[in-house]
Design a protein around this motif. Structure first.
Motif, PDB file in Angstrom:
ATOM      1  N   GLY A  29       0.790  -1.216   0.000  1.00  0.00           N
ATOM      2  CA  GLY A  29       0.000   0.000   0.000  1.00  0.00           C
ATOM      3  C   GLY A  29       0.828   1.276   0.000  1.00  0.00           C
ATOM      4  N   GLN A  30       2.121   1.156   0.302  1.00  0.00           N
ATOM      5  CA  GLN A  30       2.980   2.339   0.269  1.00  0.00           C
ATOM      6  C   GLN A  30       3.542   2.521  -1.137  1.00  0.00           C
ATOM      7  OE1 GLN A  30       5.858   1.160   3.303  1.00  0.00           O
ATOM      8  NE2 GLN A  30       5.164   2.868   4.574  1.00  0.00           N
ATOM      9  N   GLN A  31       3.804   3.757  -1.473  1.00  0.00           N
ATOM     10  CA  GLN A  31       4.469   4.041  -2.743  1.00  0.00           C
ATOM     11  C   GLN A  31       5.965   4.210  -2.476  1.00  0.00           C
ATOM     12  OE1 GLN A  31       3.461   4.104  -6.057  1.00  0.00           O
ATOM     13  NE2 GLN A  31       1.728   3.058  -5.138  1.00  0.00           N
ATOM     14  N   PRO A  32       6.798   3.853  -3.447  1.00  0.00           N
ATOM     15  CA  PRO A  32       8.250   3.949  -3.242  1.00  0.00           C
ATOM     16  C   PRO A  32       8.697   5.398  -3.057  1.00  0.00           C
ATOM     17  CG  PRO A  32       7.728   3.268  -5.488  1.00  0.00           C
ATOM     18  CD  PRO A  32       6.449   3.334  -4.753  1.00  0.00           C
ATOM     19  N   GLY A  33       9.678   5.557  -2.175  1.00  0.00           N
ATOM     20  CA  GLY A  33      10.268   6.864  -1.938  1.00  0.00           C
ATOM     21  C   GLY A  33      11.507   7.073  -2.795  1.00  0.00           C
ATOM     22  N   VAL A  34      12.291   8.054  -2.414  1.00  0.00           N
ATOM     23  CA  VAL A  34      13.481   8.428  -3.186  1.00  0.00           C
ATOM     24  C   VAL A  34      14.452   7.249  -3.307  1.00  0.00           C
ATOM     25  CG1 VAL A  34      15.501   9.935  -3.230  1.00  0.00           C
ATOM     26  CG2 VAL A  34      13.279  10.861  -2.568  1.00  0.00           C
ATOM     27  N   GLY A  35      14.683   6.530  -2.204  1.00  0.00           N
ATOM     28  CA  GLY A  35      15.621   5.406  -2.243  1.00  0.00           C
ATOM     29  C   GLY A  35      15.237   4.356  -3.262  1.00  0.00           C
ATOM     30  N   MET A  36      13.956   3.988  -3.268  1.00  0.00           N
ATOM     31  CA  MET A  36      13.495   2.967  -4.210  1.00  0.00           C
ATOM     32  C   MET A  36      13.524   3.491  -5.645  1.00  0.00           C
ATOM     33  SD  MET A  36      12.537  -0.110  -4.762  1.00  0.00           S
ATOM     34  CE  MET A  36      12.027  -0.846  -3.236  1.00  0.00           C
ATOM     35  N   ILE A  37      13.133   4.750  -5.843  1.00  0.00           N
ATOM     36  CA  ILE A  37      13.181   5.321  -7.200  1.00  0.00           C
ATOM     37  C   ILE A  37      14.616   5.306  -7.719  1.00  0.00           C
ATOM     38  CG2 ILE A  37      12.846   7.422  -8.580  1.00  0.00           C
ATOM     39  CD1 ILE A  37      10.220   6.014  -7.846  1.00  0.00           C
ATOM     40  N   LEU A  38      15.570   5.701  -6.862  1.00  0.00           N
ATOM     41  CA  LEU A  38      16.978   5.665  -7.279  1.00  0.00           C
ATOM     42  C   LEU A  38      17.433   4.237  -7.555  1.00  0.00           C
ATOM     43  CD1 LEU A  38      18.612   8.299  -4.904  1.00  0.00           C
ATOM     44  CD2 LEU A  38      18.160   8.525  -7.358  1.00  0.00           C
ATOM     45  N   HIS A  39      17.051   3.303  -6.672  1.00  0.00           N
ATOM     46  CA  HIS A  39      17.446   1.908  -6.833  1.00  0.00           C
ATOM     47  C   HIS A  39      16.916   1.348  -8.157  1.00  0.00           C
ATOM     48  CE1 HIS A  39      18.740  -2.037  -5.497  1.00  0.00           C
ATOM     49  NE2 HIS A  39      17.530  -2.519  -5.682  1.00  0.00           N
ATOM     50  N   ILE A  40      15.654   1.600  -8.440  1.00  0.00           N
ATOM     51  CA  ILE A  40      15.064   1.105  -9.686  1.00  0.00           C
ATOM     52  C   ILE A  40      15.684   1.814 -10.888  1.00  0.00           C
ATOM     53  CG2 ILE A  40      12.927   1.032 -11.040  1.00  0.00           C
ATOM     54  CD1 ILE A  40      11.462   0.535  -8.338  1.00  0.00           C
ATOM     55  N   SER A  41      15.911   3.113 -10.775  1.00  0.00           N
ATOM     56  CA  SER A  41      16.487   3.867 -11.896  1.00  0.00           C
ATOM     57  C   SER A  41      17.906   3.406 -12.207  1.00  0.00           C
ATOM     58  CB  SER A  41      16.475   5.366 -11.573  1.00  0.00           C
ATOM     59  OG  SER A  41      15.151   5.833 -11.432  1.00  0.00           O
ATOM     60  N   PHE A  42      18.721   3.215 -11.172  1.00  0.00           N
ATOM     61  CA  PHE A  42      20.071   2.692 -11.411  1.00  0.00           C
ATOM     62  C   PHE A  42      19.988   1.280 -11.978  1.00  0.00           C
ATOM     63  CE2 PHE A  42      21.649   5.978  -8.353  1.00  0.00           C
ATOM     64  CZ  PHE A  42      22.540   6.577  -9.219  1.00  0.00           C
ATOM     65  N   GLY A  43      19.028   0.473 -11.497  1.00  0.00           N
ATOM     66  CA  GLY A  43      18.852  -0.876 -12.026  1.00  0.00           C
ATOM     67  C   GLY A  43      18.507  -0.871 -13.509  1.00  0.00           C
ATOM     68  N   ILE A  44      17.615   0.028 -13.913  1.00  0.00           N
ATOM     69  CA  ILE A  44      17.257   0.140 -15.338  1.00  0.00           C
ATOM     70  C   ILE A  44      18.471   0.589 -16.150  1.00  0.00           C
ATOM     71  CG2 ILE A  44      15.825   1.405 -17.004  1.00  0.00           C
ATOM     72  CD1 ILE A  44      14.320  -0.761 -15.398  1.00  0.00           C
ATOM     73  N   SER A  45      19.249   1.519 -15.596  1.00  0.00           N
ATOM     74  CA  SER A  45      20.476   1.965 -16.284  1.00  0.00           C
ATOM     75  C   SER A  45      21.433   0.796 -16.473  1.00  0.00           C
ATOM     76  CB  SER A  45      21.163   3.074 -15.483  1.00  0.00           C
ATOM     77  OG  SER A  45      20.329   4.195 -15.361  1.00  0.00           O
TER      78      SER A  45
END
Length: 176
Positions: A38-54
Motif C-alpha cells: 500500500g505504500q508508494q516507493p520513496g526516493v531510495g526505491m526510485i533511485l534503486h530502480i532507476s540505477f537498475g534500469i540503467s
C-alpha cells in the motif's frame, strides 16, 4: 568477424560504467527502508530502480557489443583458465540480467508506479499480484547475492592475474 586480442574503448567504457553503477546500486539497495503493501516507493526505491534500469540497458548494450566485437581469449592462459574465464563472464551477464529484471518485476507485481530518475514513468512488466511479488522478491534477493559472489570471484581472479601471475591479462580491460 575475427576476434581481436584486446578490448576496445567501447567495451571498456561499458564495463567500467556498469562497475561504477553496481558500486552505487548495492548500498542503495541495502540501505533503503522497506516499503510495505500500500505504500508508494520513496526516493531510495526510485533511485534503486532507476540505477537498475540503467544497468539493464548498459548490460544489454555490452552484451550486444561483445557478440558483435569478439575478443579472443588470452592465448597464454592454460585451457582451464580460459574456460573458467568464459564461464565467469557469461554467468556475470546472466546474473546482472536476472537481478535487474527480477527487481523490475518485483516493483511491477507490487503495483508501484515508478519513474526513471523522476523523468518519465517506467512501464509495468506485470500486474499487481502479492503472491507473485513475494516469490519474485525471493528470486531478486537470491540473484543479487549470487551476483555479488561472482563479482568477488571475478575481482579476486583479476587481482591474482595482476599480482600473482603477473601475466598482464588484466591490462586488457584497464582504461588506456
Amino acid at each position: 568477424m575475427l576476434p581481436r586480442l584486446h578490448y576496445g574503448t567501447t567495451a571498456k567504457i561499458f564495463h567500467w560504467l556498469i562497475v561504477a553503477l553496481l558500486v552505487v546500486q548495492y548500498p542503495i539497495g541495502w540501505l533503503m527502508p522497506d516499503i510495505h503493501r500500500g505504500q508508494q516507493p520513496g526516493v531510495g526505491m526510485i533511485l534503486h530502480i532507476s540505477f537498475g534500469i540503467s544497468i539493464l540497458i548498459l548490460i544489454v548494450l555490452r552484451l550486444a557489443w561483445r557478440l558483435s566485437h569478439p575478443v579472443a581469449p588470452e592465448s597464454t592462459l592454460p585451457p582451464w583458465q580460459r574456460l573458467s574465464s568464459e564461464l565467469m563472464h557469461w554467468m556475470l551477464y546472466f546474473l546482472v540480467l536476472a537481478t535487474t529484471l527480477t527487481g523490475w518485476l518485483f516493483a511491477s507485481f507490487r503495483g508501484w508506479s515508478v519513474s526513471y530518475f523522476y523523468l518519465f514513468p517506467l512501464p509495468m512488466l506485470a500486474s499487481d499480484n502479492a503472491a507473485a511479488g513475494k516469490a519474485i522478491d525471493g528470486l531478486h534477493q537470491a540473484a543479487e547475492w549470487t551476483l555479488l559472489v561472482f563479482i568477488v570471484f571475478h575481482v579476486v581472479a583479476a587481482f591474482a592475474h595482476m599480482f600473482i601471475y603477473r601475466d598482464r591479462v588484466m591490462q586488457r580491460m584497464l582504461p588506456g
